[in-house]
Design a protein around this motif. Structure first.
Motif, short mmCIF file in Angstrom:
data_model
loop_
_atom_site.label_atom_id
_atom_site.label_comp_id
_atom_site.label_asym_id
_atom_site.label_seq_id
_atom_site.Cartn_x
_atom_site.Cartn_y
_atom_site.Cartn_z
N THR A 180 -5.03 -13.79 14.04
CA THR A 180 -3.38 -14.29 14.70
C THR A 180 -2.86 -13.77 14.64
OG1 THR A 180 -5.04 -17.42 14.18
CG2 THR A 180 -2.95 -16.63 14.66
N LEU A 181 -2.60 -13.57 15.46
CA LEU A 181 -1.09 -12.82 15.97
C LEU A 181 0.23 -13.28 15.93
CD1 LEU A 181 -0.14 -9.37 16.25
CD2 LEU A 181 -0.44 -10.09 18.70
N LEU A 182 1.06 -12.64 14.73
CA LEU A 182 2.27 -13.31 15.19
C LEU A 182 3.58 -12.37 15.00
CD1 LEU A 182 0.68 -14.89 12.13
CD2 LEU A 182 2.88 -15.54 11.42
N LEU A 210 0.96 -1.22 -0.14
CA LEU A 210 -0.09 0.19 0.06
C LEU A 210 1.03 1.39 -0.06
CD1 LEU A 210 -2.49 -1.16 2.99
CD2 LEU A 210 -2.76 -1.52 -0.05
N SER A 211 0.27 2.38 -0.53
CA SER A 211 0.61 3.30 -0.55
C SER A 211 1.32 4.14 1.01
CB SER A 211 -0.11 4.96 -0.69
OG SER A 211 -0.47 5.18 0.45
N ASP A 212 1.52 3.34 1.95
CA ASP A 212 1.52 3.28 3.22
C ASP A 212 3.19 2.82 3.52
OD1 ASP A 212 0.74 1.36 4.31
OD2 ASP A 212 0.47 1.96 6.23
N GLY A 213 3.49 1.62 2.30
CA GLY A 213 4.20 0.84 2.83
C GLY A 213 3.89 -0.88 3.40
N SER A 214 2.77 -0.59 3.86
CA SER A 214 2.40 -1.79 4.27
C SER A 214 2.16 -2.57 3.38
CB SER A 214 0.82 -1.33 5.32
OG SER A 214 1.35 -0.60 6.07
N HIS A 215 2.75 -4.33 3.56
CA HIS A 215 2.36 -5.52 2.99
C HIS A 215 1.85 -6.33 3.49
CE1 HIS A 215 5.49 -8.56 0.26
NE2 HIS A 215 4.02 -7.93 -0.65
N THR A 236 3.31 -1.31 8.61
CA THR A 236 4.11 -0.47 8.20
C THR A 236 3.82 0.65 9.63
OG1 THR A 236 5.14 0.38 6.87
CG2 THR A 236 5.78 1.57 7.54
N LYS A 237 4.80 0.59 10.82
CA LYS A 237 4.78 2.00 12.16
C LYS A 237 4.21 2.84 11.50
CE LYS A 237 7.17 -1.49 16.08
NZ LYS A 237 6.80 -3.02 14.53
N LEU A 250 -0.79 -0.83 15.80
CA LEU A 250 -0.55 0.72 15.17
C LEU A 250 0.90 0.39 14.10
CD1 LEU A 250 0.29 2.08 18.44
CD2 LEU A 250 -1.02 3.36 16.18
N GLY A 251 1.42 -1.03 13.80
CA GLY A 251 2.38 -1.80 13.14
C GLY A 251 2.84 -3.03 13.46
N THR A 252 2.59 -3.58 12.65
CA THR A 252 2.10 -5.83 13.84
C THR A 252 2.35 -6.34 11.94
OG1 THR A 252 2.59 -6.98 15.45
CG2 THR A 252 0.61 -5.75 14.51
N HIS A 253 2.89 -7.46 12.57
CA HIS A 253 2.23 -8.74 11.49
C HIS A 253 1.27 -9.25 12.01
CE1 HIS A 253 6.70 -8.75 10.89
NE2 HIS A 253 6.41 -7.19 9.99
N PHE A 254 -0.28 -10.11 10.98
CA PHE A 254 -0.95 -10.24 11.98
C PHE A 254 -1.17 -11.29 10.44
CE2 PHE A 254 -2.17 -6.25 11.72
CZ PHE A 254 -3.87 -6.42 11.15
N ASN A 255 -2.40 -12.08 10.94
CA ASN A 255 -3.00 -13.13 9.84
C ASN A 255 -4.61 -13.17 9.42
OD1 ASN A 255 -2.76 -15.03 7.53
ND2 ASN A 255 -4.93 -16.14 8.42
#
Length: 401
Positions: free
Chosen positions: A279-281, A206-211, A244-245, A263-268
């Motif tokens: 689910t939080l990774l 995305l435009s904010d860098g989130s993948h 992205t944080k 705010l910024g993390t990895h999850f499914n």
């Protein structure tokens, strides 16, 4: 014990090689039930371990460590409920568990899955094998003005220009939004990325860098550029997020009436049908019903927030993260999954429709299978769980009793 231990060891080896008669299989099952401790010692025998590994290397199936105990528990729970030919099927499921134990002891994750070819008529198997795993991404982006961009028909480079934001296709197939540096956006424009059934996993930046990675049979709607003090997207299906944080702007994923706030993390997020699992990774997230942020719940690494319909949110711990992320890593994980749930995954991946004849039981299946295999190979492995199938015209799979 009617025979010396060596006799039953030979039976076990014969069964792993798929060479036993029904009568010999019955004898081995009886021995396993009566002398489980002796049987366990057999599993530690190097010759049995080596044989299991050799057979497993050709099966294409792996099993997570957590599956082993659950396989045995289910088999033991049903040990007194099958007779006649059913005992042979029961024994097969027990042997799969035994092979798993052998291989886990040997520090490998491959499971011997002996194939019962009588479940799958040759003509049906050949037809199912013609349905291959997705080879390309069929994903498409619907732009703010309604134009549809089909990703598989375009080479790398500029796909679309929306204001000062460019939609690019990068090497490897990822798509990315690239906003002009230092520009402030005032108007919210939305795009939708749709990844249909029968399509490879697609990923987007995305435009904010989130993948974000998007599973087959899924879609996500998002702003071309984020405006204001929050970043909000809407998911249908399943997606994995690496956000992205940005301490000033929380990121929100809306799915099935459930909001996941970070705010910024990895999850499914798995949100097919009416069931939503978050689910939080990495990091920490808050999950709440839409409009009920104050009643939300925070989950930590290895936990999963679960919501079904309009029911209360629940938290489950000790989640097998490898199983949750199997789809992104190129495998099916059927670790104790009910067959109807497994079939739903096959429907999305192979773009088929599954129906059930009356009397088909919702048995459980186990293990991991490479998602690059043809449908016929996957069905041959799963068919050992005790169901039959046929493939009809129009990519229609019928499960039979």
């Amino acid at each position: 014990m009617d025979h010396p231990t060596s006799y039953y060891k030979d039976l076990l080896a014969g069964f792993i090689r798929d060479e036993l008669t029904a009568e010999q299989a019955e004898a081995l099952l009886s021995f396993i039930r009566q002398y489980p401790d002796v049987y366990k010692e057999m599993l530690d025998d190097p010759a049995i371990q080596e044989l299991s590994v050799r057979q497993a290397q050709a099966s294409g199936l792996t099993l997570s460590a957590q599956a082993d105990t659950r396989i045995k528990g289910q088999i033991l729970a049903h040990a007194g409920q099958e007779t006649g030919a059913g005992k042979v099927s029961l024994l097969r499921r027990w042997i799969w568990a035994a092979a798993a134990a052998v291989l886990l002891i040997g520090a490998t994750t491959v499971l011997t899955m002996l194939r019962n070819r009588t479940h799958n008529p040759a003509t049906t198997a050949r037809a199912a094998s013609d349905i291959t795993a997705p080879q390309v991404s069929k994903a498409r982006v619907t732009l703010a003005g309604g134009q549809v961009v089909a990703l598989d028909s375009l080479s790398s480079g500029l796909l679309a220009q929306q204001g000062s934001t460019r939609l690019m296709k990068l090497a490897g197939g990822r798509i990315a939004y690239q906003a002009a540096k230092g520009e402030t956006f005032h108007e919210m424009q939305y795009n939708t990325l749709t990844n249909p059934r029968g399509s490879k996993v697609v990923d987007i930046q995305l435009s904010d860098g989130s993948h974000i990675w998007l599973n087959a049979g899924s879609s996500i709607t998002y702003p071309v550029a984020f405006v204001g003090d929050e970043r909000k997207v809407e998911l249908k299906g399943e997606g994995y997020f690496e956000v992205t944080k940005d301490a000033a702007r929380q990121f929100i994923v809306a799915a099935n009436g459930v909001n996941t706030v970070v705010l910024g993390t990895h999850f499914n997020v798995h949100a097919y049908e009416q069931q939503t699992n978050v689910t939080l990774l990495e990091g920490r997230v808050k999950v709440a019903r839409q409009g009920q942020v104050d009643n939300g719940i925070a989950i930590r690494l290895g936990q999963q927030a679960q919501a079904s319909g309009t029911g209360k949110l629940q938290v489950a711990g000790n989640i097998d993260l490898a199983a949750v992320m199997a789809w992104k890593n190129g495998v099916f994980n059927f670790d104790g999954m009910e067959v109807r749930q497994a079939m739903a995954e096959l429907e999305r991946w192979y773009d088929i429709d599954v129906t059930y004849e009356e009397g088909v039981q919702n048995v459980k299946v186990f293990g991991e299978i490479d998602r690059n295999l043809a449908l016929g190979d996957v069905l041959e492995i799963l068919g050992n769980a005790g169901f039959h199938y046929r493939l009809e015209a129009g990519r229609k799979l019928v499960l039979m009793k």
